[in-house]
Design a protein around this motif. Sequence first.
Motif, PDB file in Angstrom:
ATOM      1  N   LYS A  14      36.341  43.791  39.576  1.00 30.34           N
ATOM      2  CA  LYS A  14      36.772  44.534  38.193  1.00 30.34           C
ATOM      3  C   LYS A  14      36.615  46.531  38.710  1.00 30.34           C
ATOM      4  O   LYS A  14      35.774  46.898  39.670  1.00 30.34           O
ATOM      5  N   GLY A  15      37.508  46.629  38.629  1.00 33.41           N
ATOM      6  CA  GLY A  15      38.358  48.562  39.221  1.00 33.41           C
ATOM      7  C   GLY A  15      39.528  48.246  40.014  1.00 33.41           C
ATOM      8  O   GLY A  15      39.617  48.040  39.556  1.00 33.41           O
ATOM      9  N   THR A  16      39.378  49.480  40.573  1.00 29.32           N
ATOM     10  CA  THR A  16      40.637  50.071  41.447  1.00 29.32           C
ATOM     11  C   THR A  16      40.765  49.271  42.621  1.00 29.32           C
ATOM     12  O   THR A  16      39.481  49.379  43.355  1.00 29.32           O
ATOM     13  N   LEU A  17      41.771  48.329  43.002  1.00 32.23           N
ATOM     14  CA  LEU A  17      42.410  48.171  44.116  1.00 32.23           C
ATOM     15  C   LEU A  17      43.723  48.966  45.100  1.00 32.23           C
ATOM     16  O   LEU A  17      44.589  48.404  44.284  1.00 32.23           O
ATOM     17  N   HIS A  18      43.843  49.319  46.351  1.00 33.86           N
ATOM     18  CA  HIS A  18      45.022  49.627  46.383  1.00 33.86           C
ATOM     19  C   HIS A  18      45.888  49.344  47.852  1.00 33.86           C
ATOM     20  O   HIS A  18      44.220  48.635  48.311  1.00 33.86           O
ATOM     21  N   CYS A  19      46.470  47.973  47.986  1.00 33.86           N
ATOM     22  CA  CYS A  19      46.409  47.429  49.336  1.00 33.86           C
ATOM     23  C   CYS A  19      48.486  46.544  49.411  1.00 33.86           C
ATOM     24  O   CYS A  19      48.899  47.736  48.878  1.00 33.86           O
ATOM     25  N   ASP A  20      48.659  46.607  50.400  1.00 37.50           N
ATOM     26  CA  ASP A  20      50.396  46.108  51.228  1.00 37.50           C
ATOM     27  C   ASP A  20      50.367  45.064  49.833  1.00 37.50           C
ATOM     28  O   ASP A  20      51.732  45.148  49.688  1.00 37.50           O
ATOM     29  N   ASN A  21      49.403  44.078  50.271  1.00 38.69           N
ATOM     30  CA  ASN A  21      49.793  42.252  50.355  1.00 38.69           C
ATOM     31  C   ASN A  21      48.963  42.100  48.987  1.00 38.69           C
ATOM     32  O   ASN A  21      47.895  42.130  49.706  1.00 38.69           O
ATOM     33  N   ALA A  22      49.338  41.000  47.805  1.00 37.29           N
ATOM     34  CA  ALA A  22      48.105  40.637  47.673  1.00 37.29           C
ATOM     35  C   ALA A  22      48.258  39.349  46.619  1.00 37.29           C
ATOM     36  O   ALA A  22      49.628  39.489  46.203  1.00 37.29           O
ATOM     37  N   ASP A  23      47.423  37.987  46.952  1.00 37.64           N
ATOM     38  CA  ASP A  23      46.989  37.101  46.322  1.00 37.64           C
ATOM     39  C   ASP A  23      46.780  36.891  45.192  1.00 37.64           C
ATOM     40  O   ASP A  23      44.768  36.756  46.123  1.00 37.64           O
ATOM     41  N   ILE A  24      46.531  36.462  43.699  1.00 37.20           N
ATOM     42  CA  ILE A  24      45.250  36.720  42.540  1.00 37.20           C
ATOM     43  C   ILE A  24      45.360  35.240  42.700  1.00 37.20           C
ATOM     44  O   ILE A  24      46.182  34.631  42.163  1.00 37.20           O
ATOM     45  N   GLU A  25      44.305  34.142  42.596  1.00 38.09           N
ATOM     46  CA  GLU A  25      44.120  32.872  42.198  1.00 38.09           C
ATOM     47  C   GLU A  25      42.917  33.549  40.984  1.00 38.09           C
ATOM     48  O   GLU A  25      42.282  32.166  40.271  1.00 38.09           O
ATOM     49  N   GLY A  26      41.993  34.539  41.076  1.00 35.15           N
ATOM     50  CA  GLY A  26      40.544  34.690  40.500  1.00 35.15           C
ATOM     51  C   GLY A  26      41.567  35.737  39.262  1.00 35.15           C
ATOM     52  O   GLY A  26      42.553  35.836  38.577  1.00 35.15           O
ATOM     53  N   VAL A  27      39.809  36.185  39.208  1.00 39.49           N
ATOM     54  CA  VAL A  27      40.122  37.235  38.188  1.00 39.49           C
ATOM     55  C   VAL A  27      40.426  38.674  38.475  1.00 39.49           C
ATOM     56  O   VAL A  27      39.555  38.746  39.227  1.00 39.49           O
ATOM     57  N   LEU A  28      40.943  39.237  38.422  1.00 40.97           N
ATOM     58  CA  LEU A  28      41.235  41.140  38.414  1.00 40.97           C
ATOM     59  C   LEU A  28      41.507  41.809  37.065  1.00 40.97           C
ATOM     60  O   LEU A  28      42.264  41.733  36.067  1.00 40.97           O
ATOM     61  N   VAL A  29      39.867  42.802  36.856  1.00 38.98           N
ATOM     62  CA  VAL A  29      40.754  43.644  36.028  1.00 38.98           C
ATOM     63  C   VAL A  29      40.124  45.087  36.033  1.00 38.98           C
ATOM     64  O   VAL A  29      39.529  45.240  36.868  1.00 38.98           O
ATOM     65  N   GLY A  30      42.146  45.663  36.060  1.00 41.22           N
ATOM     66  CA  GLY A  30      41.181  47.008  36.332  1.00 41.22           C
ATOM     67  C   GLY A  30      42.869  47.775  36.954  1.00 41.22           C
ATOM     68  O   GLY A  30      43.628  47.315  36.331  1.00 41.22           O
ATOM     69  N   ASP A  31      42.417  48.470  37.621  1.00 38.37           N
ATOM     70  CA  ASP A  31      44.264  48.985  38.243  1.00 38.37           C
ATOM     71  C   ASP A  31      44.746  48.404  40.231  1.00 38.37           C
ATOM     72  O   ASP A  31      43.612  48.523  40.563  1.00 38.37           O
ATOM     73  N   LEU A  32      45.541  47.759  40.247  1.00 47.63           N
ATOM     74  CA  LEU A  32      46.216  48.082  40.965  1.00 47.63           C
ATOM     75  C   LEU A  32      47.560  48.063  41.360  1.00 47.63           C
ATOM     76  O   LEU A  32      48.855  48.085  40.720  1.00 47.63           O
ATOM     77  N   LYS A  33      47.127  49.144  42.883  1.00 46.35           N
ATOM     78  CA  LYS A  33      48.287  48.819  43.419  1.00 46.35           C
ATOM     79  C   LYS A  33      49.053  48.204  44.647  1.00 46.35           C
ATOM     80  O   LYS A  33      47.547  48.334  45.575  1.00 46.35           O
ATOM     81  N   VAL A  34      50.028  47.848  44.770  1.00 45.41           N
ATOM     82  CA  VAL A  34      50.685  46.999  45.657  1.00 45.41           C
ATOM     83  C   VAL A  34      51.958  47.898  46.066  1.00 45.41           C
ATOM     84  O   VAL A  34      52.807  47.242  45.432  1.00 45.41           O
ATOM     85  N   THR A  35      52.428  47.718  47.173  1.00 46.35           N
ATOM     86  CA  THR A  35      53.544  48.251  47.667  1.00 46.35           C
ATOM     87  C   THR A  35      54.378  47.713  48.243  1.00 46.35           C
ATOM     88  O   THR A  35      55.248  47.790  48.603  1.00 46.35           O
ATOM     89  N   GLU A  36      53.895  46.052  48.725  1.00 44.51           N
ATOM     90  CA  GLU A  36      54.658  45.344  48.500  1.00 44.51           C
ATOM     91  C   GLU A  36      54.633  44.112  48.061  1.00 44.51           C
ATOM     92  O   GLU A  36      55.780  44.237  46.414  1.00 44.51           O
TER      93      GLU A  36
END
Length: 87
Positions: A14-36
């Motif tokens: 829960k929150g903000t995440l900035h990364c190059d690549n992301a693989d999500i199987e669980g829960v994400l609540v918030g802001d996500l910036k993925v460059t690739e």
Amino acid sequence: TPTKVVIGKTGVLKGTLHCDNADIEGVLVGDLKVTEMLNLRHTAKVDGNIQTKQLAIEPGAEFNANCVMKEEMRIVDKNENQQKKAK
């Protein structure tokens, strides 16, 4: 900024995440910036604001988000912005 972030089946972010690549199987609540590449697995539950270059969603994933897809993305460091403004 991490190169790749993996949120496992029991993971919750829960929150903000900035990364190059992301693989999500669980829960994400918030802001996500993925460059690739952002991969949402069938067990993923996403709610928030997404900005990415590429997106893959497996059948079964819950995707309740605003999504902006751009060919080129750059994550800007807040300190970099402040230094530019100071000049």
